[in-house]
Design a protein around this motif. Structure first.
Motif, short mmCIF file in Angstrom:
data_model
loop_
_atom_site.label_atom_id
_atom_site.label_comp_id
_atom_site.label_asym_id
_atom_site.label_seq_id
_atom_site.Cartn_x
_atom_site.Cartn_y
_atom_site.Cartn_z
N SER A 3 1.59 -0.88 7.95
CA SER A 3 2.60 -0.33 7.08
C SER A 3 3.89 -1.04 6.99
CB SER A 3 3.08 0.97 7.76
OG SER A 3 3.49 0.78 9.27
N PHE A 51 2.87 0.11 -3.48
CA PHE A 51 3.28 1.34 -4.08
C PHE A 51 4.75 1.36 -4.43
CE2 PHE A 51 4.93 5.85 -3.59
CZ PHE A 51 4.60 6.13 -4.66
N SER A 53 7.97 3.38 -5.58
CA SER A 53 8.59 4.73 -5.80
C SER A 53 10.01 4.63 -6.57
CB SER A 53 8.51 5.37 -4.38
OG SER A 53 9.27 6.71 -4.43
N VAL A 59 9.77 7.87 0.65
CA VAL A 59 8.47 7.98 0.81
C VAL A 59 7.93 8.28 2.31
CG1 VAL A 59 6.08 6.68 0.72
CG2 VAL A 59 8.03 6.67 -1.19
N ILE A 61 5.49 7.32 4.70
CA ILE A 61 4.69 6.27 5.14
C ILE A 61 3.13 6.62 5.51
CG2 ILE A 61 3.87 4.12 6.23
CD1 ILE A 61 6.79 3.38 6.03
N VAL A 64 1.49 8.45 2.68
CA VAL A 64 0.89 7.58 1.96
C VAL A 64 -0.34 6.67 2.32
CG1 VAL A 64 1.21 4.96 0.63
CG2 VAL A 64 3.12 6.76 0.70
N ILE A 83 5.66 -0.54 0.46
CA ILE A 83 6.23 0.55 -0.18
C ILE A 83 7.64 0.14 -0.54
CG2 ILE A 83 7.04 2.86 -0.04
CD1 ILE A 83 4.90 3.32 1.78
#
Length: 284
Positions: A3, A51, A53, A59, A61, A64, A83
């Motif tokens: 992540s 991704f 945003s 967000v 995680i 997602v 992200i």
């Protein structure tokens, strides 16, 4: 699934070892995801899913990651996840540079989200600012890119696009197309003008191929093709024949080729192309 952004080691290989895939987290983004998976398996490349945003939205995680697994299943396992926040074209270009990604993969679905960001002026930003080639995936992947069309204006930019296609897809057959123009007034003045201009174009094409100094293994895969008329229309006609899997375009060139590949013609060309499009920018 990681992540966080993860730097990968550099490899001295012709094919990409790091692919950045832009996703809007929806199932309809399965085409670029599936193509990136296919290419990664062939090249033994690492994939990072990006991704983007809105800065106003925080967000989650974990959510997602769960959504990616739900939409893409086991194929999402092993991918890095990035992200970031901001405008998609700018963020994609910056993330690709940060990760040293050698290919950016995006989708072509017409929706009001990241899937259609490449339409209109946004593609100019990504192509002009991203150092890596940008692959716009339009078709559901069912096979490799075995038949490729590369447009050329004999510039160093189109030469780089051809070399990139040869490096990325070492088993593909490539048709190199150049369009030359015979002015209407020339037809009126002399019947031999058209033959003379074609002869000049043939000589220039031969010089271009010689100047590439390709190894025989690559040169044997390239079939040069001259057409009379407009390059934009000629490419359209050739793609419409259904004989090609991929269109490759350099992002700069001489004369009208600039406008045929970027700027005001970018969304038009990529919009009507029935096949995936690889946009290649020559490094500074």
């Amino acid at each position: 699934m990681a992540s966080h952004l993860k730097q990968q080691e550099q490899y001295s290989m012709a094919v990409p070892t790091k692919i950045l895939v832009a996703t809007d987290l929806t199932a309809r983004a399965d085409r670029p995801f599936a193509r990136a998976k296919l290419l990664a398996d062939i090249w033994n490349a690492a994939r990072t899913l990006l991704f983007v945003s809105s800065p106003k939205t925080e967000v989650d995680i974990a959510k997602v990651e769960a959504q990616l697994l739900r939409n893409y299943g086991a194929d999402a396992e092993g991918c890095n996840l990035a992200i970031n926040y901001g405008k998609p074209p700018q963020v994609i270009a910056e993330t690709a540079e940060q990760l040293d990604s050698e290919l950016i993969v995006v989708g072509a679905a017409r929706h009001n989200n990241i899937s259609d960001f490449f339409l209109g002026t946004a593609v100019d930003h990504l192509v002009h600012h991203a150092r890596s080639p940008v692959l716009i995936v339009k078709e559901r992947p069912r096979a490799n890119y075995d038949r490729i069309l590369v447009a050329t204006d004999f510039s160093e930019f189109s030469a780089h696009a051809l070399r990139t296609a040869l490096d990325f897809f070492p088993a593909a057959k490539i048709e190199l197309v150049h369009a030359y123009h015979v002015a209407y007034e020339a037809w009126l003045k002399s019947d031999g003008i058209a033959d003379e201009m074609r002869s000049d174009a043939e000589k220039e094409l031969q010089d271009f191929m010689t100047g590439l100094n390709l190894p025989e293994s690559d040169a044997s895969r390239v079939t040069p093709h001259l057409v009379e008329g407009n390059l934009h229309q000629s490419v359209h006609n050739m793609l419409d024949s259904g004989d090609f899997d991929l269109l490759v375009l350099g992002t700069h060139g001489r004369g009208g080729f600039v406008m045929a590949t970027i700027g005001s013609r970018a969304s038009e060309m990529m919009g009507w192309s029935p096949v995936d499009v690889l946009m290649v920018r020559k490094p500074a």
